[in-house]
Motif scaffolding. Structure first.
Motif: not given
Length: 656
Positions: A405-409, A456-463
């Protein structure tokens, strides 16, 4: 699609892969791997930005198109796909035992071949829960079997939605599509399977044409596209899920046979755009080739073949590429467990890779496609990824999800998690990968409810911050591939008779002109760079000899094909490797006639800068390419010196 199968040791995953979008190579290099601690407890105060149905509907306008690496709405504003997969209509039966026994279905969840959850919760509540996740779009998998299934869905399968009783699976699918789009969500249709059998390996769903013909597959697509054509929030056709090897044959990319995924996507994508010019056409790379044992070549090509052979549609603003990534699979790992007898290989899984290697591999397999100004440039959508939430004990899986998810962000990548909706039974979630689970009383457990470490990681991603607002128009460079057959990419010429009978022929999309040719493999390059050359309404001209050579002998001793004055090359035909004809389109304005002769018989001759010069669209062949500020007016070739009639030189002229 991820499979869950039973074994004596419990449950194990045997899965496959999905798409990802890359912002830039610089972002990849700049990402500091492992900066997110996977063991950190979820910050439940930082939840997804939530839009109501009215707010979501007002935030964008269909249809969607592409500009460079971005998807945009009808106003030219970035529309980043923040999606999940609402599975069920692709079928959940695992292929053995009675289909009526829930124990023989994926994660003990029997969908009855409709989207999961409609037996447990009113669809209005499901939609409210989708909004709460921060989604703006939904990938809807379906099976070809659904289209001709006249069986009525049993009442218990829609117990929480009695308005859906006495309907076929397709009619329930219709109702779900309408409910989603009425609530403002973008819907992407996904041809997931041919039969209702769920996932994976040798299940009769390996290719688009394993259990049906290519024509039946295309006809089914046209049926659905026409069915939803009036609904501009049905935005995309995701052509086929996770194509892989069957018992005897690998899928391939560009071989010209019945296993050629590249060609199948070309055929289906252009037919879909003829039926509905507003649809996005989404193409997923090859999921698996080879026999999954160490002694045989094997691997997961994903989008790597696109580097040298990219797709061209009759509308260049409609192509999106997709890829799938799961931690328990790998670049050369099937995802299976239990030894070689079960198809397990000894290669690293994605979750085994170092942070640096994971970034590199995801870029090399998918995210490179988003590099600007290349023949393959397009948005990349990671249409499947995920992992288990509550009850997850595998630290490698936890770390993988954080790093991925860090990579996607970091790359501002469009995404769709797998899966969206599942069941819980007797207080336990059946499939802990689901973002939302409902028990038989309709009670919900979702990723943002307490206890799910993924929050944590889901909300990091969508936000995540990313490109927003208006996106500038982007120039295109698109391939013409005559390796094995015609490639008719002009909507105009697709309505006309054969313009070069007996020869392989190709032409550019109507908004583009021919700008380059390869010398020995019959490939070409089209562009709209430097400003589109508007085409007049008069007939296009097929040039087969030197009758239009009016500007002197610009290639003495060579055969020459030259477009008439105030026309420009938009296509060509070949016999073997030899030039046969040029197709020339009339311009609405007077064109300059200053000649620049560009030879490429002894090596590449391409601009030092400009369009698609960092990518090889004709490996192993010398390439000639006019500048972005030029148009191609002629081609010289010879049968002398064993040149065999292959193109030797281009006649390039300035656009202005």
């Amino acid at each position: 699609m991820r499979s869950i199968s039973r074994s004596s040791a419990g449950r194990r995953g045997i899965g496959r892969a999905l798409p990802a979008v890359l912002a830039t190579a610089a972002l990849l290099v700049g990402l500091t791997p492992g900066t997110t601690s996977a063991a950190t407890s979820p910050d439940t105060t930082t939840v997804a930005n939530v839009l109501t149905a009215e707010q979501l509907a007002a935030s964008w306008r269909g249809p969607l198109s592409t500009r460079g690496r971005y998807i945009v709405d009808a106003d030219g504003n970035r529309f980043k796909l923040k999606a999940s997969n609402w599975a069920g209509a692709q079928g959940t039966w695992e292929g053995s035992g009675s289909e009526s026994d829930v124990a023989n279905h994926q994660a003990d969840q029997m969908s009855n071949n409709i989207p999961l959850g409609l037996d447990r919760t009113p669809i209005g509540q499901i939609l409210a829960d989708l909004h709460a996740l921060g989604l703006n779009s939904v990938r809807l998998p379906y099976s070809d079997a659904m289209i001709n299934d006249d069986t009525l869905v049993p009442d218990h399968a829609v117990a929480a939605n009695p308005q859906l009783e006495d309907k076929t699976p397709l009619e329930v699918f219709d109702a779900v599509v309408k409910a989603l789009t009425d609530d403002g969500f973008a819907v992407i249709l996904n041809n997931h399977t041919t039969t209702y059998r769920f996932c994976c390996s040798l299940d009769g769903n390996e290719r688009w044409n394993t259990s049906q013909t290519t024509q039946q597959w295309i006809d089914n697509w046209l049926y659905l596209v026409n069915r939803y054509k009036a609904n501009k929030r049905v935005v995309g056709a995701d052509l086929r899920n996770e194509v892989r090897r069957d018992w005897n044959d690998d899928p391939n990319w560009g071989w010209g046979n019945e296993h050629d995924l590249y060609n199948a996507f070309q055929l289906a994508g252009n037919r879909i755009l003829e039926a509905d010019p507003d649809m996005l056409v989404i193409m997923e790379g090859i999921n698996w080739q080879g026999i999954p044992q160490g002694m045989f070549p094997h691997g997961r090509p994903t989008l790597t073949p696109v580097r040298n052979l990219s797709n061209t549609l009759i509308n260049s603003g409609k192509l999106v590429y997709a890829a799938h990534f799961y931690g328990f699979t790998g670049p050369n790992h099937t995802g299976a467990s239990g030894g070689w007898q079960n198809g397990e290989t000894n290669d690293p899984r994605y979750r085994d890779l170092s942070p640096e290697d994971l970034i590199r591999v995801i870029h090399d397999q998918a995210l490179f496609v988003t590099e600007a100004g290349q023949h393959f440039t397009a948005p990349v959508w990671v249409s499947e990824f995920g992992t288990g939430g509550r009850g997850q004990t595998d630290q490698k899986e936890i770390d993988w999800f954080a790093r991925f998810t860090d990579i996607l962000v970091a790359n501002d990548t469009d995404f769709a998690q797998w899966p969206l909706v599942g069941w819980s039974t007797n207080g336990k979630i059946n499939d802990n990968w689901a973002l939302i689970s409902y028990d038989d009383a309709g009670n919900r457990q979702a990723i943002n409810d307490p206890g799910d470490w993924r929050a944590t990681h889901w909300n990091k991603l969508v936000n995540a911050a990313g490109k927003t607002g208006h996106v500038a128009e982007a120039d295109h460079w698109n391939m013409v591939d005559l390796d094995f057959a015609d490639q008719n990419l002009s909507a105009t010429m697709r309505q006309q008779a054969d313009w070069s009978v007996g020869n392989r022929k190709g032409n550019c999309p109507d908004s583009q002109r021919l700008v380059a040719l390869a010398r020995s493999n019959n490939r070409g390059l089209c562009t709209d760079a430097g400003g589109e050359l508007a085409k007049a309404d008069s007939m296009w001209i097929t040039v087969i000899d030197e009758r239009y050579v009016k500007s002197g002998d610009w290639a003495s001793g060579y055969n020459k094909l030259e477009c008439p004055r105030n026309t420009f090359a938009v296509g060509y035909s070949v016999r073997g490797n030899a030039m046969a004809a040029l197709l020339c389109a009339p311009s609405t304005r007077s064109l300059p006639t200053t000649n620049r002769l560009l030879w490429f018989d002894h090596g590449d001759n391409r601009p030092a800068t400009g369009g698609s010069v960092k990518s090889d669209w004709a490996p192993g062949a010398y390439k000639g390419q006019c500048g972005d500020d030029e148009y191609l007016a002629g081609v010289a070739y010879t049968w002398k010196w064993q040149h065999g009639g292959a193109p030797d030189a281009l006649l390039c002229r300035p656009l202005s």
